[in-house]
Design an enzyme around this catalytic site. Structure first.
Site, PDB file in Angstrom:
ATOM      1  N   GLU A 121       0.851  -1.192   0.000  1.00  0.00           N
ATOM      2  CA  GLU A 121       0.000   0.000   0.000  1.00  0.00           C
ATOM      3  C   GLU A 121       0.887   1.242   0.000  1.00  0.00           C
ATOM      4  O   GLU A 121       1.821   1.333   0.795  1.00  0.00           O
ATOM      5  CB  GLU A 121      -0.929   0.009   1.211  1.00  0.00           C
ATOM      6  CG  GLU A 121      -1.770   1.276   1.362  1.00  0.00           C
ATOM      7  CD  GLU A 121      -2.560   1.634   0.114  1.00  0.00           C
ATOM      8  OE1 GLU A 121      -2.464   2.802  -0.331  1.00  0.00           O
ATOM      9  OE2 GLU A 121      -3.270   0.755  -0.414  1.00  0.00           O
ATOM     10  N   GLY A 152      -7.400   0.972   3.267  1.00  0.00           N
ATOM     11  CA  GLY A 152      -8.840   1.104   3.065  1.00  0.00           C
ATOM     12  C   GLY A 152      -9.210   1.771   1.766  1.00  0.00           C
ATOM     13  O   GLY A 152     -10.371   1.737   1.361  1.00  0.00           O
ATOM     14  N   THR A 206     -10.212   4.303  -1.280  1.00  0.00           N
ATOM     15  CA  THR A 206     -11.195   5.382  -1.429  1.00  0.00           C
ATOM     16  C   THR A 206     -12.352   5.239  -0.463  1.00  0.00           C
ATOM     17  O   THR A 206     -12.756   6.197   0.199  1.00  0.00           O
ATOM     18  CB  THR A 206     -11.711   5.420  -2.878  1.00  0.00           C
ATOM     19  OG1 THR A 206     -10.622   5.730  -3.755  1.00  0.00           O
ATOM     20  CG2 THR A 206     -12.796   6.476  -3.034  1.00  0.00           C
ATOM     21  N   CYS A 207     -12.908   4.050  -0.359  1.00  0.00           N
ATOM     22  CA  CYS A 207     -14.135   3.859   0.435  1.00  0.00           C
ATOM     23  C   CYS A 207     -13.959   4.336   1.868  1.00  0.00           C
ATOM     24  O   CYS A 207     -14.767   5.096   2.390  1.00  0.00           O
ATOM     25  CB  CYS A 207     -14.547   2.391   0.413  1.00  0.00           C
ATOM     26  SG  CYS A 207     -16.028   2.053   1.384  1.00  0.00           S
ATOM     27  N   HIS A 230     -46.465  -4.725   7.749  1.00  0.00           N
ATOM     28  CA  HIS A 230     -47.123  -3.421   7.755  1.00  0.00           C
ATOM     29  C   HIS A 230     -46.839  -2.733   9.091  1.00  0.00           C
ATOM     30  O   HIS A 230     -46.848  -3.382  10.136  1.00  0.00           O
ATOM     31  CB  HIS A 230     -48.637  -3.586   7.574  1.00  0.00           C
ATOM     32  CG  HIS A 230     -49.392  -2.298   7.700  1.00  0.00           C
ATOM     33  ND1 HIS A 230     -49.481  -1.399   6.669  1.00  0.00           N
ATOM     34  CD2 HIS A 230     -50.070  -1.762   8.748  1.00  0.00           C
ATOM     35  CE1 HIS A 230     -50.197  -0.357   7.061  1.00  0.00           C
ATOM     36  NE2 HIS A 230     -50.572  -0.559   8.326  1.00  0.00           N
TER      37      HIS A 230
END
Length: 459
Positions: free
Chosen positions: A34, A39, A41-42, A441
């Site tokens: 990395e 992580g 962009t997210c 409902h």
């Protein structure tokens, strides 16, 4: 010296860490590389921070609507430093959790630096200290993500501008935010900052917002935003910008808009231009997206591409699905494919748009006989009870097979409700699977069966 690994994962975005964990669990010595932020962009400047900001903006908006619900919240003012601090805290929680997970992975070594191919299945990693190291593996997985496009607008090099990444550092309220780009990212920021209290203008070069959406969906989204005070200009093909007395000036079609801040939100490009694809023997298209087959394999033996960089979906959920596809094929004897998934995404304005499958133009182009139905949210009891009646639900069905082809749920909880349709579409079950079901409902989803019971031929 060349360091040898069984597998190398380049990029710690959505797919990368999960794949590294699986490779390590299978007993493979794995390097996870990395160059900037765990992580991707997210976690850092995409989904997590923006939806956190959307949450703050919605809370402010609802407080201002207090009189509609029978209470008085008094004067509601935003504290942008506190808003940013909340966002930063949520991001920090995610990134620290990810770092702890990676640190505990078996057989996985995290290496910081920028990786590029120097030969097939050979990478050179340049660290922040300037030191380089060479790595080789029989299996290499690219999860390098993408970044914001800086459009070729006359004057743009002389004007300070923000992108979806740099705007994450803003802790003041723009007096007037001018957004270039009327698609998903641009519209989310438009409503968000309008609710924070900024004047907002959106400038889009195409004749309509959100080109992939149906006309009625676009019209309602535009109406929702304009009702909140967002100024929207479409068809701005001749846009040019300049800086004047510390202000941003945008000119298009004989109109002039003066703002305090400029945000560019016109799309994204993959982070492949400095990856050494040619040296790695990896084919890509003219836009830089790595060419992959239905199981994420590239043109180079032993190399896979996952996530934004393969052009098969610019979403966190498609990146994660790429990981699942690769892992299933490598280790589970499960021949999963990219083409198995049903296209799905959301626009996280308020109310949100949940989209699955084809739009109406695509469905008509397919040559199928179509059935369709549409229901305004004003007919949904739960929406009326919540005071959230903007939008509508619409669905398309194949008249002969009775399979669901697509749906747009623009309304209260539309980003969640649409999954009741998505799951049935993935299972390739007839729409009657939903239309005959008994739903709880009072909910919004209970009206989906009613919607499907009122299908009519689509001309």
């Amino acid at each position: 010296m060349i360091e040898r690994y069984d597998a190398i994962v380049v990029g710690a975005g959505q797919a990368g860490p999960a794949l590294a964990a699986r490779l390590g669990a299978e007993g493979l010595a794995t390097a996870l590389i990395e160059r900037q932020l765990l992580g991707g962009t997210c976690v850092n400047n995409g989904c997590i921070p923006t939806k956190t900001l959307v949450g703050s903006a919605r809370a402010l908006h609802m407080a201002r609507r207090g009189a509609e619900y029978g209470f008085d919240a008094g004067e509601v003012k935003v504290d942008m430093k506190a808003v940013k601090a909340r966002k930063d805290g949520v991001v920090r929680h995610s990134s620290e959790g990810l770092a702890a997970w990676i640190a505990g992975m078996q057989n996985v070594t995290l290496i910081w630096g920028h990786a590029r191919f120097t030969a097939p299945r050979t990478l050179e990693v340049s660290g922040k200290s300037g030191q380089t190291r060479s790595l080789q593996a029989d299996r290499i997985f690219l999860n390098v993500g993408g970044r914001a496009v800086v459009p070729d607008i006359p004057g743009i090099d002389d004007v300070p501008y923000l992108t979806n990444s740099s705007i994450m550092d803003v802790d003041e309220l723009p007096e007037h935010l001018v957004i270039v780009g009327g698609s998903y990212i641009g519209l989310e920021f438009a409503q968000m900052y309008r609710r924070f209290g900024a004047q907002v203008t959106v400038i889009e070069k195409f004749p309509k917002l959100l080109p992939r959406e149906d006309e009625d969906v676009v019209a309602e989204i535009r109406a929702i935003l304009e009702r909140e005070g967002v100024a929207i200009h479409t068809g701005a093909e001749t846009l040019l910008v300049r800086s004047e007395r510390g202000r941003v000036i945008a000119e298009f079609g004989g109109q002039v808009v003066e703002g305090s801040h400029l945000l560019l939100a016109v799309g994204r490009i993959p982070n492949t231009d400095n990856l050494g694809l040619k040296e790695g023997g990896i084919a890509a298209n003219a836009r830089g997206f790595v060419t992959v087959d239905d199981q994420c394999r590239t043109s180079a033996e032993g190399v896979w591409a996952l996530g934004d960089a393969n052009g098969k979906g610019a979403f966190t959920h498609t990146s994660w699905n790429d990981y699942e596809i690769v892992a299933a094929n490598l280790f589970d004897k499960d021949p999963r494919k990219i083409s198995d998934r049903v296209p799905c995404y959301a626009l996280f304005i308020d109310p949100p748009l949940g989209r699955v499958g084809m739009n109406e133009a695509e469905a008509k182009k397919s040559g199928r006989k179509l059935l369709g139905a549409k229901m305004l949210m004003t007919r949904v009891g739960r929406a009326r009870e919540m005071g959230e009646t903007q939008g509508f639900m619409k669905v398309l069905v194949d008249a002969e097979s009775k399979e669901l082809l697509g749906a747009a749920i623009l309304g209260l909880n539309g980003d969640e409700i649409v999954h009741s349709l998505l799951d049935v579409m993935y299972a390739k079950k007839p729409y009657t699977t939903i239309s005959r079901a008994v739903h709880i409902h009072p909910t919004v989803t209970e009206l989906v069966p009613t919607l499907l019971q009122n299908l009519r031929p689509v001309n």
